[in-house]
Write a protein that holds these residues in place. Structure first.
Motif, PDB file in Angstrom:
ATOM      1  N   GLY A  11      -5.826   5.252   3.537  1.00  0.00           N
ATOM      2  CA  GLY A  11      -4.742   4.323   3.810  1.00  0.00           C
ATOM      3  C   GLY A  11      -4.803   3.779   5.222  1.00  0.00           C
ATOM      4  O   GLY A  11      -4.577   2.576   5.460  1.00  0.00           O
ATOM      5  N   VAL A  20      -1.652  -1.326  -4.069  1.00  0.00           N
ATOM      6  CA  VAL A  20      -2.755  -0.378  -3.943  1.00  0.00           C
ATOM      7  C   VAL A  20      -2.172   1.011  -3.748  1.00  0.00           C
ATOM      8  O   VAL A  20      -1.320   1.217  -2.871  1.00  0.00           O
ATOM      9  CB  VAL A  20      -3.678  -0.722  -2.753  1.00  0.00           C
ATOM     10  CG1 VAL A  20      -4.796   0.320  -2.632  1.00  0.00           C
ATOM     11  CG2 VAL A  20      -4.250  -2.123  -2.905  1.00  0.00           C
ATOM     12  N   LEU A  38      -0.452  -6.951   4.781  1.00  0.00           N
ATOM     13  CA  LEU A  38      -0.349  -5.654   4.112  1.00  0.00           C
ATOM     14  C   LEU A  38       0.896  -4.921   4.588  1.00  0.00           C
ATOM     15  O   LEU A  38       1.134  -4.789   5.790  1.00  0.00           O
ATOM     16  CB  LEU A  38      -1.595  -4.814   4.395  1.00  0.00           C
ATOM     17  CG  LEU A  38      -1.653  -3.434   3.716  1.00  0.00           C
ATOM     18  CD1 LEU A  38      -3.088  -3.077   3.333  1.00  0.00           C
ATOM     19  CD2 LEU A  38      -1.078  -2.333   4.623  1.00  0.00           C
ATOM     20  N   GLY A  62       2.414  -1.283   4.506  1.00  0.00           N
ATOM     21  CA  GLY A  62       2.023   0.092   4.240  1.00  0.00           C
ATOM     22  C   GLY A  62       3.219   1.022   4.205  1.00  0.00           C
ATOM     23  O   GLY A  62       4.091   0.962   5.075  1.00  0.00           O
ATOM     24  N   THR A  88      -3.249   4.650  -2.691  1.00  0.00           N
ATOM     25  CA  THR A  88      -4.232   5.608  -2.172  1.00  0.00           C
ATOM     26  C   THR A  88      -3.598   6.979  -1.957  1.00  0.00           C
ATOM     27  O   THR A  88      -4.269   7.897  -1.506  1.00  0.00           O
ATOM     28  CB  THR A  88      -4.826   5.121  -0.835  1.00  0.00           C
ATOM     29  OG1 THR A  88      -3.784   5.046   0.153  1.00  0.00           O
ATOM     30  CG2 THR A  88      -5.471   3.755  -0.983  1.00  0.00           C
ATOM     31  N   LEU A  91       0.827  -1.204   0.000  1.00  0.00           N
ATOM     32  CA  LEU A  91       0.000   0.000   0.000  1.00  0.00           C
ATOM     33  C   LEU A  91       0.861   1.254   0.000  1.00  0.00           C
ATOM     34  O   LEU A  91       1.677   1.464   0.906  1.00  0.00           O
ATOM     35  CB  LEU A  91      -0.907   0.004   1.240  1.00  0.00           C
ATOM     36  CG  LEU A  91      -1.650   1.307   1.550  1.00  0.00           C
ATOM     37  CD1 LEU A  91      -2.657   1.640   0.450  1.00  0.00           C
ATOM     38  CD2 LEU A  91      -2.340   1.208   2.915  1.00  0.00           C
ATOM     39  N   THR A 102      -5.437  -0.123   6.191  1.00  0.00           N
ATOM     40  CA  THR A 102      -4.467  -0.810   7.040  1.00  0.00           C
ATOM     41  C   THR A 102      -5.157  -1.482   8.222  1.00  0.00           C
ATOM     42  O   THR A 102      -4.876  -2.640   8.554  1.00  0.00           O
ATOM     43  CB  THR A 102      -3.408   0.183   7.552  1.00  0.00           C
ATOM     44  OG1 THR A 102      -2.710   0.746   6.433  1.00  0.00           O
ATOM     45  CG2 THR A 102      -2.410  -0.495   8.471  1.00  0.00           C
ATOM     46  N   SER A 111      -0.156   5.047   3.102  1.00  0.00           N
ATOM     47  CA  SER A 111      -0.704   4.443   4.315  1.00  0.00           C
ATOM     48  C   SER A 111      -1.025   5.455   5.407  1.00  0.00           C
ATOM     49  O   SER A 111      -1.714   5.133   6.375  1.00  0.00           O
ATOM     50  CB  SER A 111       0.269   3.397   4.876  1.00  0.00           C
ATOM     51  OG  SER A 111       1.487   4.000   5.276  1.00  0.00           O
TER      52      SER A 111
END
Length: 297
Positions: free
Chosen positions: A13, A56, A27, A29, A58, A5, A17, A8
């Motif tokens: 985020g 991902v 995950l 982050g 964000t 990610l 998380t 985060s």
């Protein structure tokens, strides 16, 4: 499923998380301090080191009005960085989920926007987010672009939290009533991301652009009324919420008058539909107003 990610430390985020931890999803982050997403070397190192099943993104420059005076910074974060992440993902054969926005539309449509509607951003923020979408598409096929709108939740700064703060300070609030959209809770976006990620990793999804908005439509004024009304049951304060027009509240960046997103394609493809926005408002307000352990009787 291993998820990497970017972003985060943002409100979405942080929600993602927390949800991943609750679900037992692995995950990793990365926040702004951990990696500069505008640096291709840093991005490549981060993706290569994590060896994720899916990435991902964000991370975004979301100061809509400030973007009008900081177009270069907004472009680096919203346009260049997604392209760099997408290029590295494509090189490694890793799928990417990238978060975009209703601001790619001009808001003139009657009815909800679908994914195939032409984009026509009004300001710098929308233009840079549209450029980010284009960069992700150009990098490779294995991507999901998820457009959302009117985002709020328990983390970060957002409209709902601003309304709670103002309700403590003022007896009358004036809120724009001629812009409409789908308030979208970060919990629903996070749920949708994990649902789409799981199906994509399993090869059961379909690449492309999707809308992921809250269920139901209202105005900023209606959104504020719902927040204030429910919060008042706990705080005892229910200031007047007076409607005004967009013209009454000029801003550096022009907003779409219509930000309603049709999310049925996402629901059909990934089997997830966001909760009714009123339900999520109740949940978020209750969570934010709940007494801390020190305050509890």
């Amino acid at each position: 499923m291993r998820v990497l990610l970017f972003g985060s430390d943002g409100q979405l985020g942080r929600e993602l998380t927390a949800l991943a931890a609750h679900r037992g999803v692995a995950l990793t982050g990365l926040n702004r301090a951990a990696v500069d997403i505008t640096d291709p070397v840093a991005v490549a190192r981060a993706v290569d080191a994590a060896q994720p099943d899916i990435v991902v993104n964000t991370a975004a420059y979301t100061a809509v009005d400030k973007a009008e005076s900081e177009p270069d910074l907004a472009a680096r974060v919203n346009a260049r960085a997604p392209g760099l992440i997408a290029e590295r993902c494509a090189r490694n054969g890793t799928p990417l989920i990238h978060i975009s926005t209703d601001y790619v539309f001009d808001g003139t449509k009657v009815g909800a926007y679908v994914e195939t509607d032409p984009i026509a951003p009004l300001g710098v923020y929308g233009h840079t987010k549209a450029a980010g979408e284009a960069a992700v598409r150009a990098a490779g096929e294995k991507h999901l672009i998820l457009r959302t709108a009117w985002v709020y939740g328990v983390y970060g700064n957002n409209f709902l939290k601003t309304m709670l703060r103002l309700a403590k300070e003022r007896d009358r609030l004036t809120i724009v009533a001629d812009q409409r959209g789908c308030p979208t809770c970060t919990r629903d976006i996070a749920e949708g991301i994990l649902a789409a990620a799981a199906k994509s990793v399993e090869g059961k999804g379909r690449w492309g652009t999707y809308h992921l908005g809250g269920t139901g439509v209202t105005t900023w004024h209606g959104f504020a009324q719902e927040i204030i009304s429910h919060a008042g049951q706990t705080t005892g304060r229910t200031p007047e919420v007076a409607p005004i027009t967009t013209a009454d509240y000029p801003t550096p960046a022009k907003r779409p008058a219509n930000s309603e997103l049709n999310s049925r394609l996402f629901e059909r493809t990934f089997g997830f539909r966001a909760a009714a926005w009123q339900q999520r408002v109740t949940e978020v307000v209750d969570a934010l107003l709940a007494p801390t352990p020190a305050e509890a009787p």
